[in-house]
Design an enzyme around this catalytic site. Structure first.
Site, short mmCIF file in Angstrom:
data_model
loop_
_atom_site.label_atom_id
_atom_site.label_comp_id
_atom_site.label_asym_id
_atom_site.label_seq_id
_atom_site.Cartn_x
_atom_site.Cartn_y
_atom_site.Cartn_z
N GLU A 106 54.09 13.32 84.03
CA GLU A 106 54.24 11.87 83.90
C GLU A 106 55.72 11.52 84.11
O GLU A 106 56.44 11.19 83.17
CB GLU A 106 53.76 11.39 82.52
CG GLU A 106 52.27 11.59 82.31
CD GLU A 106 51.81 11.20 80.91
OE1 GLU A 106 52.66 11.14 79.99
OE2 GLU A 106 50.60 10.95 80.73
N GLU A 121 44.17 12.36 83.37
CA GLU A 121 43.97 12.30 81.92
C GLU A 121 43.38 10.94 81.56
O GLU A 121 43.77 9.92 82.12
CB GLU A 121 45.29 12.43 81.16
CG GLU A 121 46.02 13.75 81.31
CD GLU A 121 47.33 13.76 80.51
OE1 GLU A 121 47.49 12.91 79.59
OE2 GLU A 121 48.19 14.60 80.79
#
Length: 263
Positions: free
Chosen positions: A41, A178
């Site tokens: 991320e 995710e």
């Protein structure tokens, strides 16, 4: 790497990126079933400062990842590689991000994560700006407080439509790497205290909300050409693959059955 995104390009970080992925690629030269993802991320720790210059840094590090893997040859010369938009946020990935280059055509995928709304998926205590959302979805609003105040079914569709238009419709595969929503229970305590965090929780309604969120996100990801991967770290499943509590997994399976890829 990910913590340095907003501090400017670092040749030292980039050298580590190249070294790490060269070693991984040489040691894991399996067939096309193995995918490599260059980041997680990028920029997550400093989201408010991820502007144009920070995105340029992300692209440099991702380009190094791609070039390093391709240079090892063999299966890695044509392996599918995954790159991440700014902190895997859908709006940033659609509006501000341009994918790096790959000398091999049609072998790049883009990844986003989905944890919206934060108040339902991750927030663990009420704040002055918002309560925790314990209940989510059109049929899960019986309690007076802690209902979601938006970001429900239509929002999920709108977000994944953005990814479909920007990427899937253009032949660029999208992975939702995710997605999940945390479970709350009456016995949960406010961190660092003995005080109950959710003393008045309607457990059945909360469980229904989690199951339904899983269903909607899974279904709409598929319907909009995005491949969903549930984030599971032992909360919903045992190590032998059986469900700890069936409702969460049932929601995923129901959404997977209802969703239809548009290609």
């Amino acid at each position: 790497l990910e913590e340095s995104i907003t501090h400017g390009y670092s040749s030292e970080v980039d050298a580590k990126q190249k070294a790490i992925w060269t070693q991984i690629a040489k040691n894991d030269a399996y067939d096309e079933h193995l995918l490599f993802a260059g980041c997680n991320e990028p920029g997550q720790q400093d989201q408010g400062n991820v502007g144009t210059s920070a995105i340029d840094v992300i692209l440099k590090y991702e380009q190094t990842f791609i070039d390093a893997v391709r240079a090892t040859g063999g299966n890695n010369a044509s392996r599918c590689l995954i790159v991440q938009g700014p902190y895997t946020n859908i709006d940033k990935t659609v509006n501000d991000y341009t994918m790096p280059k790959d000398e091999v055509p049609d072998r790049l995928m883009v990844e986003v994560h989905f944890y919206d709304p934060y108040q339902f998926t991750m927030m663990n205590h009420d704040e002055t700006w918002s309560n925790v959302f314990l209940y989510w979805g059109k049929d899960n609003h019986d309690p007076v407080i802690h209902n979601a105040t938006g970001y429900e079914e239509d929002y999920v569709k709108q977000q994944f439509q953005k990814m479909k238009t920007a990427y899937a419709d253009k032949g660029i595969p999208v992975i939702v790497g995710e997605y999940s929503a945390m479970k709350r229970a009456k016995e949960d305590k406010i961190e660092g205290t003995s005080e109950l965090a959710y003393p008045d929780i309607d457990q059945e309604m909360h469980n229904k909300s989690r199951s339904y969120w899983n269903e909607v996100v899974t279904r709409e990801a598929k319907n909009h050409g995005c491949v969903p991967f549930y984030w599971e770290t032992g909360g919903d499943m045992n190590v032998d693959g059986t469900a700890k509590e069936a409702y969460a997994i049932e929601g995923i399976m129901k959404g997977a059955a209802a969703g239809q890829y548009p290609y």
